[in-house]
Design a protein around this motif. Sequence first.
Motif, PDB file in Angstrom:
ATOM      1  N   GLU A 177      -0.834   6.827   2.407  1.00 31.73           N
ATOM      2  CA  GLU A 177      -2.098   6.221   3.858  1.00 31.73           C
ATOM      3  C   GLU A 177      -1.383   7.162   5.087  1.00 31.73           C
ATOM      4  O   GLU A 177      -2.144   8.001   6.084  1.00 31.73           O
ATOM      5  CB  GLU A 177      -2.067   4.814   4.768  1.00 31.73           C
ATOM      6  CG  GLU A 177      -2.864   4.605   2.473  1.00 31.73           C
ATOM      7  CD  GLU A 177      -3.340   3.016   3.584  1.00 31.73           C
ATOM      8  OE1 GLU A 177      -2.568   2.208   4.067  1.00 31.73           O
ATOM      9  OE2 GLU A 177      -3.888   2.075   2.489  1.00 31.73           O
ATOM     10  N   GLN A 178       0.065   6.945   5.204  1.00 31.42           N
ATOM     11  CA  GLN A 178       0.553   7.240   6.548  1.00 31.42           C
ATOM     12  C   GLN A 178       0.314   9.323   6.312  1.00 31.42           C
ATOM     13  O   GLN A 178       0.639  10.363   7.425  1.00 31.42           O
ATOM     14  CB  GLN A 178       2.056   7.137   6.317  1.00 31.42           C
ATOM     15  CG  GLN A 178       2.322   5.920   6.844  1.00 31.42           C
ATOM     16  CD  GLN A 178       4.200   5.649   6.372  1.00 31.42           C
ATOM     17  OE1 GLN A 178       4.897   6.414   7.457  1.00 31.42           O
ATOM     18  NE2 GLN A 178       5.003   4.665   5.680  1.00 31.42           N
TER      19      GLN A 178
ATOM     20  N   THR B 271       1.251   3.057  -1.685  1.00 37.46           N
ATOM     21  CA  THR B 271      -0.308   3.442  -1.488  1.00 37.46           C
ATOM     22  C   THR B 271       0.330   3.616   0.452  1.00 37.46           C
ATOM     23  O   THR B 271      -0.862   3.927   0.736  1.00 37.46           O
ATOM     24  CB  THR B 271      -0.914   1.937  -1.039  1.00 37.46           C
ATOM     25  OG1 THR B 271      -1.519   2.161  -2.840  1.00 37.46           O
ATOM     26  CG2 THR B 271      -2.091   1.887  -0.452  1.00 37.46           C
ATOM     27  N   SER B 272       1.334   2.678   0.917  1.00 35.79           N
ATOM     28  CA  SER B 272       1.363   2.712   1.870  1.00 35.79           C
ATOM     29  C   SER B 272       1.995   4.116   2.575  1.00 35.79           C
ATOM     30  O   SER B 272       1.370   4.953   3.287  1.00 35.79           O
ATOM     31  CB  SER B 272       2.826   1.688   2.666  1.00 35.79           C
ATOM     32  OG  SER B 272       3.001   1.967   4.259  1.00 35.79           O
TER      33      SER B 272
ATOM     34  N   GLN C  94       2.671  -1.090  -3.649  1.00 36.76           N
ATOM     35  CA  GLN C  94       2.056  -1.166  -2.595  1.00 36.76           C
ATOM     36  C   GLN C  94       2.856  -0.150  -1.633  1.00 36.76           C
ATOM     37  O   GLN C  94       2.180   0.625  -0.745  1.00 36.76           O
ATOM     38  CB  GLN C  94       2.395  -2.650  -1.687  1.00 36.76           C
ATOM     39  CG  GLN C  94       1.179  -3.781  -2.719  1.00 36.76           C
ATOM     40  CD  GLN C  94       1.981  -5.038  -2.256  1.00 36.76           C
ATOM     41  OE1 GLN C  94       2.883  -5.215  -1.130  1.00 36.76           O
ATOM     42  NE2 GLN C  94       0.892  -6.053  -2.593  1.00 36.76           N
ATOM     43  N   SER C  95       3.640   0.014  -1.988  1.00 37.65           N
ATOM     44  CA  SER C  95       4.872   1.143  -1.086  1.00 37.65           C
ATOM     45  C   SER C  95       4.269   2.475  -1.465  1.00 37.65           C
ATOM     46  O   SER C  95       4.233   3.080  -0.228  1.00 37.65           O
ATOM     47  CB  SER C  95       6.354   1.366  -1.742  1.00 37.65           C
ATOM     48  OG  SER C  95       6.972  -0.419  -1.530  1.00 37.65           O
TER      49      SER C  95
END
Length: 238
Positions: free
Chosen positions: A203-204, A199-200, A196-197
């Motif tokens: 995205e940034q 992916t985050s 999840q990290s």
Amino acid sequence: MGILIVSWCFLYPSTKMTVEVERKFVCDAEIMRKLQDIGAECVGEREFGDQYFDSPDFLLTLKDFWLRCRDGQWELKSPAVSEAPAETLCTRYREITSLPVIQSEVSKIIRESNCSQRKQIGQTEDTPICSTGDTKWLNELGLVCFAEFRTQRCSYVLEREDGAVRVDLDRADFGYCVGEIEVLVPEGGDVNAALQSITSIAEQLGLNSEKKVKGKMDVFLQRNRPDHYNKLLSAHIL
């Protein structure tokens, strides 16, 4: 544009092994600006050399084990078992940096593979347990260097509430550049949170590609060791 490596490094006791979860990507011309926009700070540059070792018949890499010496420091990457869902854009490897443990693991793989081959032809002799000599153990196990290259790296750090993010910009001496987001978690830790990290952060940085990007090793083998590369493709390792 150089390689981008984003590394979220948790601090754990050195006796614990870690699992490396990473996603590679191609950097665009805007990556440096985006890093600055999210507050990344440059912390220095360095150059290092990597050597990778395997048997002539690829006993290690065909099992997805990667034995590396980086400027004198040994590391073995092996497939990590996790209950987290599979992620096609990410890889997961257990990292071993203790040389005695590395020698034991590699010796076991070679010995088991050789025992299997000998059973097929009726032989019984075992592969010897490796010595503790600096390089003698490589010869005893029949390991040879199949890849060697140098990398230039510029590193950044981004401080976040949930941990420090390390950003590395790499360029290999054979002309390939690739991006990487890496999260290190303790063995048995929350790999799903690491995914999840990743992916985050992706995205940034505006990384929306759904296609898996080749790493430096993939490209090196494709260009310089096509037989080895094709065997790994057939075995679905690369």
